[in-house]
Design an enzyme around this catalytic site. Structure first.
Site, PDB file in Angstrom:
ATOM      1  N   HIS A   1      -9.489   1.145   4.971  1.00 28.51           N
ATOM      2  CA  HIS A   1      -8.182   1.267   5.633  1.00 28.51           C
ATOM      3  C   HIS A   1      -8.351   2.164   6.861  1.00 28.51           C
ATOM      4  O   HIS A   1      -9.156   3.102   6.841  1.00 28.51           O
ATOM      5  CB  HIS A   1      -7.155   1.858   4.664  1.00 28.51           C
ATOM      6  CG  HIS A   1      -5.774   1.788   5.209  1.00 28.51           C
ATOM      7  ND1 HIS A   1      -5.297   2.701   6.125  1.00 28.51           N
ATOM      8  CD2 HIS A   1      -4.782   0.883   5.019  1.00 28.51           C
ATOM      9  CE1 HIS A   1      -4.059   2.362   6.462  1.00 28.51           C
ATOM     10  NE2 HIS A   1      -3.723   1.270   5.799  1.00 28.51           N
TER      11      HIS A   1
ATOM     12  N   GLU B   1      -6.802   4.543   7.906  1.00 25.11           N
ATOM     13  CA  GLU B   1      -6.647   5.976   7.630  1.00 25.11           C
ATOM     14  C   GLU B   1      -7.912   6.556   6.986  1.00 25.11           C
ATOM     15  O   GLU B   1      -8.193   7.746   7.122  1.00 25.11           O
ATOM     16  CB  GLU B   1      -5.392   6.203   6.767  1.00 25.11           C
ATOM     17  CG  GLU B   1      -4.139   5.984   7.613  1.00 25.11           C
ATOM     18  CD  GLU B   1      -2.968   5.344   6.894  1.00 25.11           C
ATOM     19  OE1 GLU B   1      -2.883   5.442   5.659  1.00 25.11           O
ATOM     20  OE2 GLU B   1      -2.128   4.719   7.582  1.00 25.11           O
TER      21      GLU B   1
ATOM     22  N   GLU C   1      -5.275  -4.973  10.423  1.00 22.56           N
ATOM     23  CA  GLU C   1      -4.228  -3.976  10.646  1.00 22.56           C
ATOM     24  C   GLU C   1      -4.486  -3.263  11.966  1.00 22.56           C
ATOM     25  O   GLU C   1      -5.285  -2.318  12.009  1.00 22.56           O
ATOM     26  CB  GLU C   1      -4.225  -2.954   9.504  1.00 22.56           C
ATOM     27  CG  GLU C   1      -3.913  -3.555   8.155  1.00 22.56           C
ATOM     28  CD  GLU C   1      -3.314  -2.517   7.212  1.00 22.56           C
ATOM     29  OE1 GLU C   1      -2.213  -2.771   6.714  1.00 22.56           O
ATOM     30  OE2 GLU C   1      -3.929  -1.458   7.002  1.00 22.56           O
TER      31      GLU C   1
ATOM     32  N   GLY D   1       2.828   2.100  10.896  1.00 18.54           N
ATOM     33  CA  GLY D   1       3.786   3.181  10.746  1.00 18.54           C
ATOM     34  C   GLY D   1       4.494   3.549  12.044  1.00 18.54           C
ATOM     35  O   GLY D   1       5.143   4.580  12.138  1.00 18.54           O
TER      36      GLY D   1
ATOM     37  N   SER E   1       3.730  -2.268  10.234  1.00 22.78           N
ATOM     38  CA  SER E   1       5.179  -2.308  10.438  1.00 22.78           C
ATOM     39  C   SER E   1       5.827  -3.619   9.990  1.00 22.78           C
ATOM     40  O   SER E   1       6.770  -4.105  10.618  1.00 22.78           O
ATOM     41  CB  SER E   1       5.523  -2.010  11.906  1.00 22.78           C
ATOM     42  OG  SER E   1       5.107  -0.700  12.249  1.00 22.78           O
TER      43      SER E   1
ATOM     44  N   ASN F   1       0.864  -1.175   0.000  1.00 26.81           N
ATOM     45  CA  ASN F   1       0.000   0.000   0.000  1.00 26.81           C
ATOM     46  C   ASN F   1       0.905   1.230   0.000  1.00 26.81           C
ATOM     47  O   ASN F   1       1.529   1.541   1.014  1.00 26.81           O
ATOM     48  CB  ASN F   1      -0.906  -0.029   1.239  1.00 26.81           C
ATOM     49  CG  ASN F   1      -1.724   1.240   1.388  1.00 26.81           C
ATOM     50  OD1 ASN F   1      -1.778   2.071   0.472  1.00 26.81           O
ATOM     51  ND2 ASN F   1      -2.367   1.386   2.539  1.00 26.81           N
TER      52      ASN F   1
ATOM     53  N   LYS G   1       0.067   4.252  -0.134  1.00 22.63           N
ATOM     54  CA  LYS G   1      -0.576   5.409   0.518  1.00 22.63           C
ATOM     55  C   LYS G   1      -0.393   6.655  -0.364  1.00 22.63           C
ATOM     56  O   LYS G   1      -0.399   6.533  -1.580  1.00 22.63           O
ATOM     57  CB  LYS G   1      -0.042   5.586   1.943  1.00 22.63           C
ATOM     58  CG  LYS G   1      -0.157   4.287   2.746  1.00 22.63           C
ATOM     59  CD  LYS G   1       0.051   4.440   4.215  1.00 22.63           C
ATOM     60  CE  LYS G   1      -0.114   3.085   4.907  1.00 22.63           C
ATOM     61  NZ  LYS G   1      -0.059   3.179   6.364  1.00 22.63           N
TER      62      LYS G   1
HETATM   63  O1  13P Z   1      -1.194   0.654   6.868  1.00 21.35           O
HETATM   64  C1  13P Z   1      -0.429  -0.203   6.478  1.00 21.35           C
HETATM   65  C2  13P Z   1      -0.645  -0.902   5.212  1.00 21.35           C
HETATM   66  O2  13P Z   1      -1.919  -0.637   4.704  1.00 21.35           O
HETATM   67  C3  13P Z   1       0.789  -0.556   7.258  1.00 21.35           C
HETATM   68  O3  13P Z   1       1.683   0.479   7.148  1.00 21.35           O
HETATM   69  P1  13P Z   1       3.200   0.296   7.686  1.00 21.35           P
HETATM   70  O4  13P Z   1       3.706  -0.989   7.055  1.00 21.35           O
HETATM   71  O5  13P Z   1       3.926   1.507   7.201  1.00 21.35           O
HETATM   72  O6  13P Z   1       3.123   0.182   9.167  1.00 21.35           O
END
Ligand code: 13P
Length: 271
Positions: free
Chosen positions: A110, A112, A182, A188, A228, A18, A20
């Site tokens: 997601h 976010e 997740e 992150g 992560s 992803n 983002k």
């Molecule tokens: O949100 C994520 C994937 O959709 C995970 O992000 P990270 O791997 O940067 O922690």
């Protein structure tokens, strides 16, 4: 000691990146090219482990051109879609546009989107249905925040998101679905849920799907872990029985690191 699942995956492992809101359309092409070269040099077998990327919308046409032009076996998808087909929804993207661009998948819900855009379970259920309607497989993202985890109600919380997201799906749709667990506190942050946390939740998700759709259907959807993930922890997580793949954020922006995650089998502990 964990038991190796090497060579014995019930479902085809799925490693997704992803991106983002990173990588403009020029950078996106370079990243995808490097990823494809790295995997090709390593003789990656795409029949064994499926690879997908989720670039920003503005990259998708370029990604499609590269994938078709170079005959790459890398799938791609959107990071979101509208619950509606078309019309006066400024800024939104229809599932039919994603389908037309060759997107096999689309992320739905997601964390976010849930937190920054306040997307509700009802809206996300409509998005899941819109994805199926337009022939794009939804990757439904679920997972708890830190407070819920600390309160110990993370399984209930996550299963509630799952039930709401899949409400009203037909069995064939549930079988095709991908679910990504997740935990928000692990996204992150460098804080990885342990393999046993990923397994606990994926097993609970599988059991919930079984109670909703029956055992035969529930054996089919792939369940991913995200949060992560790096090359040095991917294999341990994938060794867990109910974890079928990974949704990778930050590490998917580094082609060498992401290729190493895709090639997790070379790091599996065999016993
Ligand atoms: O949100 C994520 C994937 O959709 C995970 O992000 P990270 O791997 O940067 O922690």
């Amino acid at each position: 000691m964990t038991t190796s699942t090497n060579g014995a995956f019930d479902r085809k492992p799925f490693i997704a990146g992803n991106w983002k809101m990173n990588m403009d359309h020029v950078q996106g092409i370079t990243l995808l090219q490097k990823l494809a070269w790295t995997l090709s040099d390593a003789k990656h077998d795409y029949n064994r482990v499926e690879v997908a990327v989720f670039p920003p919308f503005t990259d998708l046409r370029g990604v499609q051109t590269l994938v078709q032009g170079d005959d790459l076996h890398i799938a791609y998808g959107g990071q979101d879609l509208s619950p509606f087909d078309s019309g006066a929804y400024t800024g939104d993207i229809s599932g039919q546009f994603l389908n037309k661009l060759g997107c096999a998948y689309v992320l739905v819900g997601h964390s976010e989107r849930r937190t920054i855009h306040n997307e509700s379970d009802d809206v996300l259920n409509a998005k899941v249905k819109a994805a199926f309607k337009h022939g794009v497989t939804p990757v439904l993202c679920v997972g708890e925040g830190l407070e819920v985890r600390q309160a110990g109600t993370h399984v209930d919380h996550t299963l509630q998101q799952l039930r709401a997201g899949v409400a009203g799906l037909a069995n064939e749709q549930a079988a095709e679905l991908v679910v990504a667990y997740e935990p928000v506190w692990a996204i992150g942050t460098g804080e990885v849920a342990g393999p046993e946390d990923a397994q606990e939740m994926c097993a609970a998700i599988r059991a919930e799907l079984e109670s909703l759709f029956g055992a035969e259907t529930a054996g089919k959807p792939r369940l991913l872990y995200g949060g992560s993930v790096k090359a040095n922890n991917a294999a341990a997580i994938l060794q867990e029985r109910d974890v079928d793949g990974l949704l990778v954020g930050g590490a998917s922006l580094d082609p060498a690191e992401f290729a190493n995650i895709v090639r997790f089998e070379s790091h599996l502990v065999t016993d």
